[in-house]
Design a protein around this motif. Structure first.
Motif, PDB file in Angstrom:
ATOM      1  N   TYR A  51       0.843  -1.197   0.000  1.00 14.82           N
ATOM      2  CA  TYR A  51       0.000   0.000   0.000  1.00 14.82           C
ATOM      3  C   TYR A  51       0.877   1.245   0.000  1.00 14.82           C
ATOM      4  N   ILE A  52       0.245   2.334  -0.389  1.00 14.87           N
ATOM      5  CA  ILE A  52       0.886   3.645  -0.334  1.00 14.87           C
ATOM      6  C   ILE A  52      -0.074   4.600   0.350  1.00 14.87           C
ATOM      7  N   GLU A  53       0.475   5.527   1.148  1.00 19.72           N
ATOM      8  CA  GLU A  53      -0.377   6.402   1.950  1.00 19.72           C
ATOM      9  C   GLU A  53       0.212   7.809   1.990  1.00 19.72           C
ATOM     10  N   ASN A  55      -0.112  11.599   4.084  1.00 16.96           N
ATOM     11  CA  ASN A  55      -0.517  12.118   5.386  1.00 16.96           C
ATOM     12  C   ASN A  55      -0.461  13.637   5.413  1.00 16.96           C
ATOM     13  N   GLU A  93       3.975   7.308   3.090  1.00 19.64           N
ATOM     14  CA  GLU A  93       4.253   6.006   3.691  1.00 19.64           C
ATOM     15  C   GLU A  93       4.065   4.920   2.644  1.00 19.64           C
ATOM     16  N   THR A 109       8.453   5.483   6.234  1.00 20.13           N
ATOM     17  CA  THR A 109       7.815   6.791   6.117  1.00 20.13           C
ATOM     18  C   THR A 109       8.830   7.917   5.991  1.00 20.13           C
ATOM     19  N   ASN A 186      -8.622   3.492  10.503  1.00 17.61           N
ATOM     20  CA  ASN A 186      -8.783   3.628   9.058  1.00 17.61           C
ATOM     21  C   ASN A 186     -10.167   3.157   8.637  1.00 17.61           C
ATOM     22  N   ASN A 226      -5.079  10.537   7.034  1.00 15.34           N
ATOM     23  CA  ASN A 226      -4.394   9.683   6.053  1.00 15.34           C
ATOM     24  C   ASN A 226      -5.328   9.395   4.890  1.00 15.34           C
ATOM     25  N   GLY A 228      -5.063   6.515   1.713  1.00 15.51           N
ATOM     26  CA  GLY A 228      -4.212   5.446   1.225  1.00 15.51           C
ATOM     27  C   GLY A 228      -4.822   4.616   0.117  1.00 15.51           C
ATOM     28  N   TYR A 229      -3.955   3.889  -0.578  1.00 10.79           N
ATOM     29  CA  TYR A 229      -4.385   2.983  -1.651  1.00 10.79           C
ATOM     30  C   TYR A 229      -3.700   1.638  -1.433  1.00 10.79           C
TER      31      TYR A 229
END
Length: 231
Positions: A51-53, A55, A93, A109, A186, A226, A228-229
């Motif tokens: 995953y990518i996030e 912030n 992240e 991160t 989340n 956050n 994210g994907y």
């Protein structure tokens, strides 16, 4: 106010993002990404998901204290308290969720903010005084960390997470360790996209004893959102 910059340099540590730090982070992220395939062979399709996030954070440094020759203009001052303006910052992240179907999550991160001291409060045998320095001594800062989380499923669309972090801060070539404790939630918008909120208590081991001044480590409270994907 030439003494202001000198005092700030002696009494707390800022983390300066420079070209060398940026190169380190690129290598750091590349190694982490290359390690993902080694963890992705589990039979459960929901396990080991990269995953990518992104912030957005609100940060507040707690009051920082120093003792010693804290004021070059007044030898009678032997203690200094620095207060800080609230900060906003951005971060990113990358990580892997539900490692080996266990609920554990690992991530790397990078977080960026601008440190803005507010007041310098001097005290000593001659009494006390205060100087407002807001907006005059800002520093762009960066912190790089490895984070570990455990995700608790509250419902099909919500997860509570607890986490801890270890990392480094880089101050013009001087590196110091940093730690953090993390709590957040989340919410899944669909199979891939989620958003969340978090709280973080960060402890930066930036305390020094130099030039006759002994300064404390920096403590920071963080509240963030956050987006994210999950791949």
């Amino acid at each position: 106010m030439l003494y202001t910059s000198k005092i700030l340099e002696l009494s707390f540590q800022a983390v300066i993002l420079d070209k060398e730090s940026s190169l380190k982070m690129r290598k750091f992220a590349l190694i982490f990404l290359l390690a993902m395939p080694a963890l992705s062979g589990h039979a459960n399709a929901e396990a080991n998901r990269p995953y990518i996030e992104f912030n957005a954070n609100y940060l507040q440094n707690l009051e920082n204290k120093s003792t010693g020759a804290v004021n070059p203009n007044n030898a009678a001052d032997n203690a200094l308290k620095v207060t800080f303006e609230p900060m906003t910052g951005l971060g990113g992240e990358i990580g892997i969720k539900n490692i080996q179907d266990s609920g554990f999550r690992l991530a790397a991160t990078a977080e960026f903010a601008t440190i803005n001291p507010k007041t310098l409060k001097f005290s000593g045998t001659g009494g006390s005084s205060s100087v407002n320095v807001s907006g005059t001594a800002k520093d762009d800062a960066a912190v790089y960390k490895f984070k570990g989380y455990y995700d608790f499923e509250l419902s099909k669309s919500a997860e509570l997470f607890l986490g801890a972090a270890l990392g480094v801060i880089d101050n013009n070539g001087d590196t110091d360790p940093a730690t953090a404790a993390i709590l957040g939630v989340n919410f899944k918008l669909n199979e891939h996209i989620y958003f969340g909120v978090k709280g973080e208590y960060a402890y930066l081991f930036t305390g020094k004893n130099r030039g006759g001044v002994s300064s404390e480590d920096v403590q920071t409270l963080v509240v963030g959102i956050n987006l994210g994907y999950v791949f």
